[in-house]
Design a protein around this motif. Structure first.
Motif, PDB file in Angstrom:
ATOM      1  N   ASP A   1      -8.082  -4.203 -40.783  1.00 55.18           N
ATOM      2  CA  ASP A   1      -8.631  -3.140 -41.631  1.00 55.18           C
ATOM      3  C   ASP A   1      -7.712  -2.879 -42.819  1.00 55.18           C
ATOM      4  N   ALA A   2      -6.399  -2.828 -42.558  1.00 53.37           N
ATOM      5  CA  ALA A   2      -5.438  -2.569 -43.630  1.00 53.37           C
ATOM      6  C   ALA A   2      -5.450  -3.697 -44.657  1.00 53.37           C
ATOM      7  N   LEU A   3      -5.527  -4.940 -44.194  1.00 55.08           N
ATOM      8  CA  LEU A   3      -5.604  -6.072 -45.125  1.00 55.08           C
ATOM      9  C   LEU A   3      -6.863  -5.993 -45.982  1.00 55.08           C
ATOM     10  N   GLY A   4      -7.944  -5.550 -45.379  1.00 57.58           N
ATOM     11  CA  GLY A   4      -9.175  -5.380 -46.141  1.00 57.58           C
ATOM     12  C   GLY A   4      -9.022  -4.350 -47.244  1.00 57.58           C
ATOM     13  N   LEU A   5      -8.252  -3.285 -46.964  1.00 59.35           N
ATOM     14  CA  LEU A   5      -7.998  -2.266 -47.984  1.00 59.35           C
ATOM     15  C   LEU A   5      -7.246  -2.856 -49.166  1.00 59.35           C
ATOM     16  N   PHE A   6      -6.199  -3.618 -48.878  1.00 54.89           N
ATOM     17  CA  PHE A   6      -5.417  -4.213 -49.969  1.00 54.89           C
ATOM     18  C   PHE A   6      -6.271  -5.182 -50.775  1.00 54.89           C
ATOM     19  N   GLY A   7      -7.122  -5.927 -50.093  1.00 56.88           N
ATOM     20  CA  GLY A   7      -7.981  -6.848 -50.812  1.00 56.88           C
ATOM     21  C   GLY A   7      -8.979  -6.145 -51.711  1.00 56.88           C
TER      22      GLY A   7
ATOM     23  N   LEU B   1      -4.449  -9.128 -34.944  1.00 59.83           N
ATOM     24  CA  LEU B   1      -4.957  -8.459 -36.143  1.00 59.83           C
ATOM     25  C   LEU B   1      -6.009  -7.411 -35.806  1.00 59.83           C
ATOM     26  N   ASP B   2      -6.703  -7.586 -34.692  1.00 56.18           N
ATOM     27  CA  ASP B   2      -7.765  -6.647 -34.315  1.00 56.18           C
ATOM     28  C   ASP B   2      -7.341  -5.717 -33.180  1.00 56.18           C
ATOM     29  N   ARG B   3      -6.062  -5.738 -32.845  1.00 56.62           N
ATOM     30  CA  ARG B   3      -5.565  -4.850 -31.790  1.00 56.62           C
ATOM     31  C   ARG B   3      -5.470  -3.424 -32.329  1.00 56.62           C
ATOM     32  N   PRO B   4      -5.996  -2.420 -31.601  1.00 57.77           N
ATOM     33  CA  PRO B   4      -5.930  -1.034 -32.076  1.00 57.77           C
ATOM     34  C   PRO B   4      -4.488  -0.605 -32.353  1.00 57.77           C
ATOM     35  N   LEU B   5      -4.294   0.087 -33.459  1.00 55.51           N
ATOM     36  CA  LEU B   5      -2.963   0.524 -33.861  1.00 55.51           C
ATOM     37  C   LEU B   5      -2.660   1.921 -33.324  1.00 55.51           C
ATOM     38  N   ALA B   6      -1.393   2.149 -33.006  1.00 52.71           N
ATOM     39  CA  ALA B   6      -0.989   3.439 -32.452  1.00 52.71           C
ATOM     40  C   ALA B   6      -1.170   4.573 -33.449  1.00 52.71           C
ATOM     41  N   LEU B   7      -1.039   4.274 -34.745  1.00 53.38           N
ATOM     42  CA  LEU B   7      -1.148   5.308 -35.781  1.00 53.38           C
ATOM     43  C   LEU B   7      -2.576   5.510 -36.275  1.00 53.38           C
ATOM     44  N   ALA B   8      -3.528   4.825 -35.668  1.00 52.96           N
ATOM     45  CA  ALA B   8      -4.911   4.886 -36.148  1.00 52.96           C
ATOM     46  C   ALA B   8      -5.455   6.312 -36.127  1.00 52.96           C
TER      47      ALA B   8
END
Length: 354
Positions: free
Chosen positions: A97-103, A217-224
């Motif tokens: 998701d974060a990579l998609g934001l940067f793109g 890359l698709d593992r849920p993040l702790a800060l989500a």
């Protein structure tokens, strides 16, 4: 892109000055020929064109005598350095998701490059920087800084789980083909790049970027934070839409307002700057489906969200900066925009910034 169309948040320039180091007198000495000063860089409404930015970076390289200056700048650029784009990344559900934001939204922070996220032929995901125009002598420090900053953001949101496995630079190791053939600076630069990225670096590659493993890359993040992420992404989408519409007359009015955040010009003053009478400007804005009041309201909304979320200013100061004579009026406007009072909005976003 014309030189006058280029803009870059002044916060990035301050980070470059800090990376160069030295006292205020030394900073003033190398900034002066660029037409800048330490005091000017404290003005959040400051804008520079591409030609001035290029001279600024070149002067910083000369003043620092540090071939890896871009790497040192990138090391300083944490997620919070990137405004709403950074806030969105901090709340992302996954690294993908974060990579998609940067793109999608890099243009909100700089028009110099685009971020391309594609599968790597040898495995993993390639995160590449594609310059949108020739950068000349400043290409290396600019790409160094952006690449390392993106890598650091990914490491932060994943709590170190997303690690760069390889880095590609399209330039030779500094010093190898230059007048200094001693090899010392060359070895130092290469070692520093490996240390900062935590991965092997290939020079003279045909692209600039790094590779991360697809696993995780698709593992849920702790800060989500799905709610904060959706809100920040919505703001990014809105801001990007404004950028694409900036050739309109309303876009020109918006730019003038954003360039004068410490005291918005009156409608007659803006009309004069655009070589129109107030009546003519009003008529053209109506034809574009908007009005000066609507554009001003939109600019206030944008700045209010950014300044409340940043935590740098008190609510009374923000209200004053945005032209509200009473704090209560600002509170009512903010609640109308975001459906919550500014204090609640700040408490929801600020924990991500600490």
């Amino acid at each position: 892109m014309s030189p006058t169309a280029f803009t870059l948040p002044v916060a990035y320039l301050r980070q470059v000055v800090a990376a160069v180091g030295g006292d205020a007198e030394n900073s003033a000495a190398w900034l002066a020929p660029v037409g800048l000063s330490v005091a000017a860089l404290d003005d959040t409404s400051l804008t520079v064109n591409l030609e001035q930015f290029s001279r600024f970076v070149s002067a910083a390289l000369e003043a620092s005598q540090e071939p890896a200056l871009g790497l040192f700048v990138g090391r300083r650029l944490v997620a919070q350095s990137h405004g709403m784009l950074g806030y969105a990344a901090l709340s992302a559900g996954t690294v993908r998701d974060a990579l998609g934001l940067f793109g999608a939204f890099t243009r909100l922070r700089t028009s110099l490059v685009q971020v391309a996220v594609t599968p790597e032929p040898s495995g993993g995901i390639r995160v590449a920087l594609v310059p949108t125009e020739p950068l000349g002598a400043i290409e290396r420090p600019v790409l160094e800084a952006i690449l390392l900053s993106v890598a650091n953001v990914l490491a932060t949101i994943s709590l170190g789980a997303c690690r760069v496995v390889s880095v590609a630079f399209p330039w030779a190791i500094p010093g190898e083909t230059g007048p200094n053939q001693s090899g010392g600076p060359s070895r130092d630069y290469a070692a520093l790049a490996r240390e900062f990225f935590g991965a092997p670096v290939t020079f003279d590659a045909g692209w600039a970027g790094f590779v991360v493993p697809e696993e995780g890359l698709d593992r849920p993040l702790a800060l989500a934070d799905p709610e904060a992420f959706a809100e920040a992404a919505r703001i990014c989408e809105r801001e990007l839409a404004k950028l694409t519409a900036d050739d309109s007359l309303a876009g020109k009015v918006r730019r003038i307002l954003l360039e004068n955040q410490e005291g918005f010009p009156s409608f007659p003053v803006i009309a004069r700057r655009l070589h129109r009478t107030p009546r003519t400007l009003h008529r053209h804005l109506i034809a574009e489906g908007t009005s000066f009041r609507a554009v001003l309201e939109d600019v206030r909304h944008r700045l209010a969200v950014e300044q409340v979320a940043s935590g740098r200013f008190g609510l009374e100061e923000i209200a004053y900066r945005l032209g509200y004579s009473e704090l209560a009026n600002f509170r009512r406007a903010f609640k109308r925009w975001e459906k919550v009072p500014p204090s609640a909005f700040r408490s929801r976003t600020s924990p991500k910034l600490k």
